[in-house]
Design an enzyme around this catalytic site. Structure first.
Site, mmCIF file in Angstrom:
data_model
loop_
_atom_site.group_PDB
_atom_site.id
_atom_site.type_symbol
_atom_site.label_atom_id
_atom_site.label_comp_id
_atom_site.label_asym_id
_atom_site.label_seq_id
_atom_site.Cartn_x
_atom_site.Cartn_y
_atom_site.Cartn_z
ATOM 1 C CE LYS A 50 24.455 50.229 80.693
ATOM 2 N NZ LYS A 50 23.233 50.924 81.077
ATOM 3 N NE ARG A 79 25.562 54.420 85.922
ATOM 4 C CZ ARG A 79 25.396 53.099 85.826
ATOM 5 N NH1 ARG A 79 26.422 52.323 85.647
ATOM 6 N NH2 ARG A 79 24.192 52.579 85.903
ATOM 7 N NE ARG A 116 16.882 45.828 84.832
ATOM 8 C CZ ARG A 116 17.861 46.711 84.692
ATOM 9 N NH1 ARG A 116 18.500 46.804 83.538
ATOM 10 N NH2 ARG A 116 18.172 47.511 85.668
ATOM 11 N NE ARG A 156 19.434 46.474 88.990
ATOM 12 C CZ ARG A 156 20.293 47.124 88.209
ATOM 13 N NH1 ARG A 156 20.850 46.494 87.181
ATOM 14 N NH2 ARG A 156 20.588 48.382 88.444
ATOM 15 N NE ARG A 188 19.031 52.409 88.256
ATOM 16 C CZ ARG A 188 18.501 51.284 87.770
ATOM 17 N NH1 ARG A 188 17.296 50.893 88.133
ATOM 18 N NH2 ARG A 188 19.173 50.561 86.928
HETATM 19 P P1 AMP Z 1 23.862 49.313 86.775
HETATM 20 O O1 AMP Z 1 23.682 47.852 87.038
HETATM 21 O O2 AMP Z 1 24.936 49.610 85.762
HETATM 22 O O3 AMP Z 1 22.565 50.012 86.479
HETATM 23 O O4 AMP Z 1 24.422 49.942 88.151
HETATM 24 C C1 AMP Z 1 23.645 49.871 89.347
HETATM 25 C C2 AMP Z 1 24.046 50.980 90.287
HETATM 26 O O5 AMP Z 1 25.449 50.861 90.629
HETATM 27 C C3 AMP Z 1 23.912 52.395 89.749
HETATM 28 O O6 AMP Z 1 22.587 52.899 89.859
HETATM 29 C C4 AMP Z 1 24.899 53.152 90.662
HETATM 30 O O7 AMP Z 1 24.348 53.319 91.959
HETATM 31 C C5 AMP Z 1 26.035 52.161 90.766
HETATM 32 N N1 AMP Z 1 27.040 52.318 89.682
HETATM 33 C C6 AMP Z 1 27.338 51.410 88.703
HETATM 34 N N2 AMP Z 1 28.308 51.877 87.898
HETATM 35 C C7 AMP Z 1 28.629 53.103 88.363
HETATM 36 C C8 AMP Z 1 29.559 54.110 87.946
HETATM 37 N N3 AMP Z 1 30.351 53.920 86.882
HETATM 38 N N4 AMP Z 1 29.617 55.256 88.663
HETATM 39 C C9 AMP Z 1 28.835 55.447 89.738
HETATM 40 N N5 AMP Z 1 27.934 54.566 90.190
HETATM 41 C C10 AMP Z 1 27.822 53.388 89.508
#
Ligand code: AMP
Length: 227
Positions: A20, A94, A128, A161, A172
């Site tokens: 993404k 999400r 990554r 990360r 996740r």
């Molecule tokens: P990402 O970089 O999109 O993988 O987001 C990293 C982390 O942020 C996720 O594993 C969640 O803990 C939190 N997070 C990001 N977006 C959301 C969302 N829309 N709803 C809930 N938690 C989120």
């Protein structure tokens, strides 16, 4: 004659590690859309040690989803700064509740779904690397930085990360399956879901590009103004 200008509202979806970030960056450059990533927004809050960042850091590090109401407030606030622009939203919604909340304020034109097998993702996430200040994503297998460990644009160090460890990745992916996959159904039923399947971002990207060129090439959508 008055020409009609319509702002384009898109969402990009896919499991963590589905590409993404990379695809969003290419879309942003090719179509001059503003890109808002919920994960980047949260990580920026953690770096800046804001109240919300301090509160949410451990949940994020453990791969848990943030409660819907907190996330929705945060993202709708960010989107208010982009009202005059076309945008691409990444990482939000999400859950179905988040999708409904977003629908309450904005009409979503298109949802791009990157459909990548879970096994590919597990292999991929360990390779990554991230440039934290910009959110630029690299992968040592298929999208390596020009100099190992350093960001191409700024030359600053890349990091891995905290939530890319194997156990957290499993958590996740589970959250994605149980809470986020229903969002795909939600958008499918609205007729706005476009799915791209594959195991390599570089092979999926041309299809995404062609699809969006068809949508945005009509000239009645307004690209983001350069701010
Ligand atoms: P990402 O970089 O999109 O993988 O987001 C990293 C982390 O942020 C996720 O594993 C969640 O803990 C939190 N997070 C990001 N977006 C959301 C969302 N829309 N709803 C809930 N938690 C989120």
């Amino acid at each position: 004659m008055v020409s009609r200008v319509v702002l384009f509202r898109a969402v990009i979806m896919g499991p963590p590690g589905s590409g993404k970030g990379t695809v969003s960056d290419r879309i942003r450059k090719s179509f001059e859309l503003k890109h808002l990533s919920s994960g980047d927004t949260l990580r920026a809050n953690i770096i800046a040690k804001t109240d919300i960042g301090l509160l949410l850091k451990s949940s994020i590090d453990q791969g848990q989803l943030i409660p819907d109401d907190i996330m929705t407030r945060l993202i709708l606030l960010e989107l208010r700064n982009l009202e005059q622009n076309s945008w691409l939203l990444d990482g939000y919604p999400r859950t179905v509740r988040q999708a409904e909340a977003l629908d309450g304020t904005y009409n979503i034109d298109t949802v791009i779904n990157l459909n990548v097998p879970f096994q590919t993702i597990k292999d991929r996430l360990t390779s990554r690397w991230l440039h934290l200040p910009s959110g630029r994503v690299y992968n040592t297998d298929f999208n390596p930085p020009k100099i190992p460990g350093l960001d191409d644009v700024t030359g600053e160090p890349l990091i891995q990360r905290n939530d890319d460890t194997p156990e957290t990745v499993t958590r996740r992916l589970h959250a994605y399956k149980t809470q986020t996959e229903p969002v795909l159904e939600y958008y499918r039923s609205k007729g706005v879901l476009e799915t791209f399947s594959g195991t390599e971002t570089n092979k999926m990207w041309p299809h995404v590009h062609t699809f969006l060129s068809g949508k945005l090439g009509s000239g009645d959508h307004k690209a983001a103004g350069k701010v």
